[in-house]
Structure formats: structure tokens, C-alpha cells
Enzyme design. Structure first.
Site, short mmCIF file in Angstrom:
data_model
loop_
_atom_site.label_atom_id
_atom_site.label_comp_id
_atom_site.label_asym_id
_atom_site.label_seq_id
_atom_site.Cartn_x
_atom_site.Cartn_y
_atom_site.Cartn_z
N GLU A 126 9.28 5.96 -40.81
CA GLU A 126 8.85 5.10 -39.69
C GLU A 126 7.51 4.43 -40.02
O GLU A 126 7.30 3.25 -39.71
CB GLU A 126 8.72 5.93 -38.40
CG GLU A 126 8.29 5.05 -37.22
CD GLU A 126 8.02 5.84 -35.93
OE1 GLU A 126 8.67 6.88 -35.70
OE2 GLU A 126 7.15 5.40 -35.16
N ASN A 224 9.24 14.93 -35.33
CA ASN A 224 9.11 15.39 -33.93
C ASN A 224 9.43 16.87 -33.81
O ASN A 224 8.82 17.58 -33.01
CB ASN A 224 9.96 14.52 -32.99
CG ASN A 224 11.43 14.83 -33.05
OD1 ASN A 224 11.90 15.69 -32.33
ND2 ASN A 224 12.17 14.15 -33.94
N SER A 266 16.52 14.89 -32.93
CA SER A 266 17.64 14.59 -33.82
C SER A 266 18.58 15.78 -34.01
O SER A 266 19.50 15.73 -34.83
CB SER A 266 17.10 14.15 -35.18
OG SER A 266 16.07 15.03 -35.61
O1 10D Z 1 11.10 12.46 -38.36
P1 10D Z 1 11.29 11.87 -36.99
O2 10D Z 1 10.95 12.78 -35.89
O3 10D Z 1 10.57 10.54 -36.89
O4 10D Z 1 12.83 11.45 -36.87
P2 10D Z 1 14.12 12.24 -36.39
O5 10D Z 1 15.26 11.52 -37.06
O6 10D Z 1 14.01 13.69 -36.60
O7 10D Z 1 14.19 12.00 -34.82
C1 10D Z 1 14.41 10.74 -34.26
C2 10D Z 1 13.15 9.99 -34.22
C3 10D Z 1 12.98 8.76 -34.73
C4 10D Z 1 14.08 7.92 -35.22
C5 10D Z 1 11.65 8.17 -34.83
F1 10D Z 1 11.38 7.55 -33.69
#
Ligand code: 10D
Ligand code: SF4
Length: 314
Positions: A126, A224, A266
Site C-alpha cells: 500500500e 492490520n 483479510s
Molecule cells: O497488510 P494489510 O493489512 O494492508 O492488508 P490485508 O490484505 O491484510 O488487509 C486488507 C487491507 C488492505 C487492502 C489495505 F487497506
């Protein structure tokens, strides 16, 4: 053992949308469709889509000319968008609208003549996407200590934006350090940290008051999810990040009465179930869900995917 599930936990609206984009692309175009980077940071989600015919690549030179290419929820740099166009790829953009909002905000600050600071973690997709969406130099700041190292005049016109999945508390500290050091600084406060990140962090902070051990279901590369585990630890609770039940270790639960479980944005709910099953294998468990905020956020799909399948086939 008592098990308390965090509320809210798990999939956010941006993740639901991103997975739906890959699913619908497979229905409309047939396999394979190509996805640049993990669509979201979760192996179970990725494996499931791979089985349906999605192919995951890190760079677009691995995608054949003219194929369907989906950008992951984390967003991409403008160079990636231009490269996709040059290769004649049929692009579907699964960038979360709340990540895109940060890109737009950053460009507006730069257009207004300000030097932009991005608060975020180096190397995260990101962060690479946001830096690459904003013309000119973007200065990355990862900690309060790095604020002191910025080589800028104290009265320079500056602005900041942030990664969407940061710790609210750490980010507040960095913003306060920026405001103390520079006299002409504007920014969104902590509002670039998305609703889902803020709600999951607030729930874990509450849950940590009630439990002896915290399990965060999520991937090691999920920003996150890592922040949720850190909040548990900072609250004085032994906290572990687990992808699924197979990573749950019996020795974590000696003399433990109450276990809290949350899941990153996620992490699929099936993996929460899988973790509960792993606890059941250790002895009887009583599962409840904490009272918590209900989320009703939904994001629209790209218009290319809104056509009914039958209409496209005519
Ligand atoms: O690593 P992350 O927390 O940014 O991404 P993750 O794919 O685990 O969760 C969704 C969050 C996004 C796509 C960033 F906003
Ligand atoms: Fe969007 Fe927030 Fe989910 Fe990231 S965590 S995909 S910014 S809703």
C-alpha cells in the site's frame, strides 16, 4: 475454557469487494485471470481463488498480452497502471476505495504546493502504491524518531497522509511530533486509518480487559492483523498471530480460563471456526461474542463487472 469473539472482526468491505472482483472476473472471462500481488494478505483466500483459476503474480511482465489483470486491494503505483496499458491488459482495479481516497488526498495536497509526508511502513505494497500515485517526492515517516530526522525548514508548507491500517495510537504520536516540529502542517489527523482498522483495534482493546490470552487470526504479512496482536500485547495479554488452527499451541493455554479471538480484515471467518475447533481439541469450550459495533459499509463493484453475465454472452 471460555472463548470470547471480538466484534467486529474479520473481513472489511474492501476485502469483500476485492474477493468478489476476482470471483466475478473468473465467471465473466473464465480462467485464468491474473492477480497482481495477493488480492488480500491471506493464504487461504489466495489458495481458494487459485483453485478457481486465478493466477497470482508479483509483476505484470508475468501476465500475457491482452489478459485480464486485477490489481490487489492494497493499490498500485501509476507506473504499474501505465505498464498495464502498454501491455494491452484488461484491467480490473480491486484497490480499496479508502486507499484510493488517500491517493486523491495526497495529490490534492501536492497540487496545493505542499511537500507530502506519508506515515506508513516501508516496503508495504500500500505504501509503495501510495508513493507511486503522487507526483514528486513523498517522504516516508515510520516512527516519531524519524520525524526528528526530516531535513526540512520548520516553516516549509507540508502535509501528511497515512497508510490505512496503522495503529491509531502510534499514528497519533507521529502526527503530534510532526505538529510540534513544523509550523505549516496540514493533514487528516488519524482519519486516513480506515473505519475497519479503527473498529477492530477498539474492539481488541476492550476484549483485552476480559481475557488471559488473545489469538489474532491473520497472516504474518497482514499489517492490520499485526497491529491487533500488538494491541493485545501492549494491554499485557499474551497475544499470538495464527493463520489457522494448525498454528495453535497447547502450551499457550496452561492455567488459562478465558481466550479472546479476533481476526484481521483479510482473515476468513472459516479460519476463526478452525481456530475454535483447535481449542475444542484441548477441552470443552464455551463460545460467546462480545457486544460491539455493527458495520454496514459496502463498496460498489467496478462498472465492468456489474453487467449481468447473460447480457455479455449475447
Ligand atoms: O497488510 P494489510 O493489512 O494492508 O492488508 P490485508 O490484505 O491484510 O488487509 C486488507 C487491507 C488492505 C487492502 C489495505 F487497506
Ligand atoms: Fe479498505 Fe480498510 Fe479494508 Fe484496507 S482494511 S481494504 S482500507 S476497508
Amino acid at each position: 475454557m471460555r472463548v470470547i469473539l471480538a466484534q467486529p472482526r474479520g473481513f472489511c468491505a474492501g476485502v469483500v469487494r476485492a474477493i468478489e472482483i476476482v470471483d466475478r472476473a473468473l465467471q465473466q472471462h473464465g480462467a485464468p485471470v491474473y492477480v497482481r500481488h495477493e488480492i488480500v494478505h491471506n493464504r487461504h483466500v489466495v489458495d481458494n481463488l487459485r483453485q478457481k483459476g486465478a493466477r497470482f503474480v508479483e509483476e505484470l511482465d508475468e501476465v500475457p498480452q491482452g489478459a485480464v489483470a486485477i490489481f490487489s486491494a492494497h493499490g498500485v503505483a501509476q507506473t504499474v497502471e501505465r505498464d498495464a496499458e502498454a501491455r494491452g491488459l484488461d484491467v480490473l482495479d480491486a484497490t480499496c476505495p479508502l486507499v484510493t481516497k488517500v491517493h486523491v488526498q495526497g495529490r490534492q495536497y501536492v497540487a496545493a504546493g505542499r511537500t507530502l509526508i506519508l506515515i506508513g511502513h516501508a516496503g508495504h505494497p500500500e505504501v509503495e502504491g501510495t508513493i507511486g500515485q503522487i507526483p514528486g517526492t513523498v517522504l516516508l515517516v515510520q516512527s516519531e524518531a524519524e520525524v526528528a530526522k526530516l531535513e526540512l525548514p520548520v516553516d516549509a508548507p507540508l502535509a501528511y497522509v497515512t497508510q490505512t491500517t496503522l495503529s491509531v495510537d502510534d499514528t497519533r504520536g507521529i502526527i503530534d511530533a510532526l505538529l510540534r516540529r513544523f509550523t505549516d502542517m496540514v493533514g487528516p489527523d488519524t482519519r486516513d486509518i480506515c473505519y475497519a482498522t479503527q473498529n477492530r483495534q477498539a474492539a481488541v482493546r476492550e476484549l483485552s480487559k476480559e481475557v488471559d490470552v488473545l489469538l489474532v487470526v491473520g497472516a504474518t504479512n497482514s499489517s492490520n492483523s499485526n497491529r491487533l496482536r500488538e494491541i493485545g500485547s501492549e494491554s499485557g495479554v499474551a497475544s499470538y498471530l495464527v493463520a489457522d488452527g494448525s498454528e495453535v499451541k497447547p502450551e499457550w493455554f496452561a492455567n488459562v480460563h478465558t481466550v479472546g479471538i479476533t481476526a484481521g480484515a483479510s482473515a476468513p471467518e472459516e479460519m476463526v471456526e478452525n481456530v475454535i475447533d483447535a481449542l475444542r481439541a484441548l477441552g470443552p469450550v464455551d463460545v460467546t461474542t462480545m457486544a460491539g459495533r455493527e458495520e454496514k459499509v459496502e463498496f460498489k463493484l467496478p462498472s465492468k463487472l456489474m453487467q449481468p453475465l447473460a447480457a455479455r454472452e449475447v
